[in-house]
Scaffold this active site. Structure first.
Site, PDB file in Angstrom:
ATOM      1  N   CYS A 114       0.437  -1.181   0.023  1.00 15.70           N
ATOM      2  CA  CYS A 114      -0.116  -0.127  -0.063  1.00 15.70           C
ATOM      3  C   CYS A 114       0.424   1.472   0.583  1.00 15.70           C
ATOM      4  CB  CYS A 114      -0.904   0.044   0.949  1.00 15.70           C
ATOM      5  SG  CYS A 114      -1.613  -1.524   0.707  1.00 15.70           S
ATOM      6  N   HIS A 253      -4.078   7.243   1.852  1.00 17.82           N
ATOM      7  CA  HIS A 253      -4.312   6.137   1.216  1.00 17.82           C
ATOM      8  C   HIS A 253      -5.593   5.481   1.644  1.00 17.82           C
ATOM      9  CE1 HIS A 253      -3.946   2.138   0.439  1.00 17.82           C
ATOM     10  NE2 HIS A 253      -4.126   1.661   2.096  1.00 17.82           N
ATOM     11  N   ASN A 283     -10.207  -0.356  -0.166  1.00 14.55           N
ATOM     12  CA  ASN A 283      -8.540  -0.098  -0.457  1.00 14.55           C
ATOM     13  C   ASN A 283      -8.327  -0.665  -1.651  1.00 14.55           C
ATOM     14  OD1 ASN A 283      -5.875  -0.194   0.370  1.00 14.55           O
ATOM     15  ND2 ASN A 283      -6.322  -1.577   1.842  1.00 14.55           N
TER      16      ASN A 283
HETATM   17  N1  ACO Z   1     -18.490  -9.125   8.265  1.00 20.37           N
HETATM   18  C1  ACO Z   1     -19.499  -9.065   9.573  1.00 20.37           C
HETATM   19  N2  ACO Z   1     -18.496  -9.597  10.342  1.00 20.37           N
HETATM   20  C2  ACO Z   1     -16.769  -9.705  10.390  1.00 20.37           C
HETATM   21  C3  ACO Z   1     -16.613  -9.088   9.289  1.00 20.37           C
HETATM   22  C4  ACO Z   1     -17.427  -8.877   8.201  1.00 20.37           C
HETATM   23  N3  ACO Z   1     -16.454  -8.867   6.917  1.00 20.37           N
HETATM   24  N4  ACO Z   1     -15.599  -9.967   9.495  1.00 20.37           N
HETATM   25  C5  ACO Z   1     -15.102  -9.443  10.693  1.00 20.37           C
HETATM   26  N5  ACO Z   1     -16.583  -9.888  11.268  1.00 20.37           N
HETATM   27  C6  ACO Z   1     -16.999  -9.984  12.391  1.00 20.37           C
HETATM   28  C7  ACO Z   1     -15.352 -11.294  13.068  1.00 20.37           C
HETATM   29  O1  ACO Z   1     -15.856 -11.975  13.052  1.00 20.37           O
HETATM   30  C8  ACO Z   1     -16.279 -10.218  14.719  1.00 20.37           C
HETATM   31  O2  ACO Z   1     -17.066 -10.598  15.088  1.00 20.37           O
HETATM   32  P1  ACO Z   1     -16.691 -11.518  17.203  1.00 20.37           P
HETATM   33  O3  ACO Z   1     -16.991 -10.601  17.788  1.00 20.37           O
HETATM   34  O4  ACO Z   1     -18.334 -12.742  16.873  1.00 20.37           O
HETATM   35  O5  ACO Z   1     -15.890 -12.322  17.189  1.00 20.37           O
HETATM   36  C9  ACO Z   1     -16.307  -9.071  14.668  1.00 20.37           C
HETATM   37  O6  ACO Z   1     -16.802  -8.590  13.575  1.00 20.37           O
HETATM   38  C10 ACO Z   1     -15.152  -7.957  15.098  1.00 20.37           C
HETATM   39  O7  ACO Z   1     -13.965  -8.034  14.732  1.00 20.37           O
HETATM   40  P2  ACO Z   1     -12.941  -7.748  14.538  1.00 20.37           P
HETATM   41  O8  ACO Z   1     -11.860  -7.898  13.587  1.00 20.37           O
HETATM   42  O9  ACO Z   1     -12.001  -7.591  16.251  1.00 20.37           O
HETATM   43  O10 ACO Z   1     -13.095  -6.155  14.215  1.00 20.37           O
HETATM   44  P3  ACO Z   1     -12.280  -4.452  13.874  1.00 20.37           P
HETATM   45  O11 ACO Z   1     -13.270  -3.701  14.758  1.00 20.37           O
HETATM   46  O12 ACO Z   1     -11.795  -4.314  14.217  1.00 20.37           O
HETATM   47  O13 ACO Z   1     -12.682  -4.685  12.214  1.00 20.37           O
HETATM   48  C11 ACO Z   1     -11.345  -3.938  10.420  1.00 20.37           C
HETATM   49  C12 ACO Z   1     -11.798  -4.632  11.382  1.00 20.37           C
HETATM   50  C13 ACO Z   1     -11.691  -3.141   9.610  1.00 20.37           C
HETATM   51  C14 ACO Z   1     -10.057  -4.962   9.296  1.00 20.37           C
HETATM   52  C15 ACO Z   1     -10.355  -3.048  11.549  1.00 20.37           C
HETATM   53  O14 ACO Z   1      -9.585  -3.990  12.095  1.00 20.37           O
HETATM   54  C16 ACO Z   1      -9.461  -2.648  10.217  1.00 20.37           C
HETATM   55  O15 ACO Z   1      -9.975  -1.418   9.880  1.00 20.37           O
HETATM   56  N6  ACO Z   1      -8.104  -2.849  10.748  1.00 20.37           N
HETATM   57  C17 ACO Z   1      -6.861  -1.839   9.244  1.00 20.37           C
HETATM   58  C18 ACO Z   1      -6.896  -2.970   8.461  1.00 20.37           C
HETATM   59  C19 ACO Z   1      -6.573  -2.608   7.265  1.00 20.37           C
HETATM   60  O16 ACO Z   1      -7.423  -0.919   7.039  1.00 20.37           O
HETATM   61  N7  ACO Z   1      -5.868  -3.150   6.023  1.00 20.37           N
HETATM   62  C20 ACO Z   1      -5.990  -2.194   5.306  1.00 20.37           C
HETATM   63  C21 ACO Z   1      -3.892  -2.635   4.880  1.00 20.37           C
HETATM   64  S1  ACO Z   1      -3.084  -1.993   5.584  1.00 20.37           S
HETATM   65  C22 ACO Z   1      -3.309  -0.379   5.687  1.00 20.37           C
HETATM   66  O17 ACO Z   1      -3.507   0.227   3.360  1.00 20.37           O
HETATM   67  C23 ACO Z   1      -3.044   0.967   6.404  1.00 20.37           C
END
Ligand code: ACO
Length: 326
Positions: A114, A253, A283
């Site tokens: 990224c 980004h 993304n």
């Molecule tokens: N749809 C529905 N539910 C989902 C999904 C989905 N697509 N994905 C995960 N869940 C559920 C999980 O199973 C979990 O359920 P549970 O509580 O019953 O176990 C719940 O949602 C929470 O999951 P978490 O992974 O803890 O969710 P979080 O609040 O951390 O959000 C996310 C996840 C959006 C990926 C967040 O961590 C994030 O944005 N991280 C940054 C990642 C990113 O942007 N990466 C891109 C590449 S790097 C960069 O470009 C910077």
């Protein structure tokens, strides 16, 4: 006089097919509500089989050439930032070169996921200032949909495909112009390889012999992203002697709306000065910054003379930022 890399054109290209969260929810266990609330993403474009990183990159490059009023033969350097090359080799940059009809020049890819576009801009800036070329085509192009595990809802809802391109041209700028003169004023790059298993692809030519799929520890990525991006923005602005109040536009980004908002808040940058496309494109990895930049240039928000800051963070971890006077 000082030689600087000046922005002389932008372009972008998106795959024909656009997929909404609701459409995605028909084949992945997710919902529009969950995706919008956690990420701000509403749509993403997904490449058809005939659309590749190379063809999208070439389409964006042609738009940028048109905007700059240049011919393919004017280009002396092509850098493609990508984590999803058409082939393991040759570099996708050579494919773009062939597709746009550019004759003998320097062409190579940069792999920093990224942050790839920021790395490519920084390399092009150095090469232009040392006289390697007069005009450089710097492209971020990705078909991330090809490396997504569509059974893994924690990653597959976050990404999309697309390409953005800019042309940087070497120009002599009067020394007394300082930060008021056009061109790239500063770039900063970082990498911390000890975090390489937080966001990676579980395959490759030298390990599994397969392409592999994206794996990510989302919470850890989120935490590092806000800290690293706020810090590198502070560094790159300090390099120019400017501050957050001098910035006209931030083109971040486009990974996640919450990361973008939290980073801007940490720096005291008002939301109205941040270009957002994550809702429309999701993304697109290395393509996200040039795609957003092109959009804001074409709709008239970013104008000649504006101070623009670019930033990105990605797998590695890698991250970087650039300040330019458009
Ligand atoms: N749809 C529905 N539910 C989902 C999904 C989905 N697509 N994905 C995960 N869940 C559920 C999980 O199973 C979990 O359920 P549970 O509580 O019953 O176990 C719940 O949602 C929470 O999951 P978490 O992974 O803890 O969710 P979080 O609040 O951390 O959000 C996310 C996840 C959006 C990926 C967040 O961590 C994030 O944005 N991280 C940054 C990642 C990113 O942007 N990466 C891109 C590449 S790097 C960069 O470009 C910077």
């Amino acid at each position: 006089m000082t030689r600087r890399a000046v922005l002389s054109g932008t372009g972008s290209a998106l795959p024909r097919t656009r997929v909404s969260n609701a459409e995605l929810a028909k084949r992945v266990d997710t919902s529009d509500e969950w995706i919008v609330e956690r990420t701000g993403i509403r749509f993403r474009h997904i490449a058809e089989p005939d659309e590749t990183t190379g063809t999208l990159g070439a389409a964006a490059a042609k738009e940028a050439l048109k905007a700059a009023g240049l011919e393919p033969s004017d280009i002396g350097l092509i850098i493609v930032a990508t984590a999803t090359p058409d082939n393991t080799f040759p570099a996708t940059a050579t494919k773009v070169q062939a597709l746009i009809g550019a004759p003998d020049c320097i062409a190579f890819d940069v792999a920093a996921v990224c942050s790839g576009f920021l790395y490519a801009v920084s390399v092009a800036d150095s090469m232009l200032r040392t006289g390697a070329a007069k005009h450089a085509l710097v492209i971020g192009s990705e078909t991330f949909s090809r490396i997504l595990d569509w059974e893994d809802r924690t990653t597959c809802v976050l990404f999309g495909d697309g390409a953005g391109a800019i042309i940087l041209s070497a120009e002599e700028v009067a020394d007394e112009a300082g930060a008021k003169g056009r061109g790239i004023l500063a770039t900063r790059l970082h990498a911390e390889g000890q975090y390489c298993d937080m966001l990676y692809v579980d395959g490759g030519p030298s390990t599994t012999g397969t392409v592999g799929h994206v794996r990510m520890q989302g919470r850890e990525v989120f935490r590092h992203a806000v800290t690293n991006l706020a810090s590198v923005l502070g560094e790159v602005l300090a390099d120019t002697g400017l501050s957050a109040e001098d910035v006209d536009w931030v083109v971040p980004h486009q990974a996640n709306r919450r990361i973008i908002d939290a980073t801007a808040k940490k720096l005291g940058l008002p939301a109205e000065r941040v270009v957002l496309t994550v809702d429309q494109h999701a993304n697109t990895s290395a393509a996200s910054v040039p795609l957003a930049l092109d959009l804001a240039v074409r709709d008239g928000r970013i104008k000649r003379g504006d101070l623009v800051v670019l930033e990105a963070m990605g797998g590695g971890f890698t991250w970087g930022a650039a300040v330019l006077r458009v």
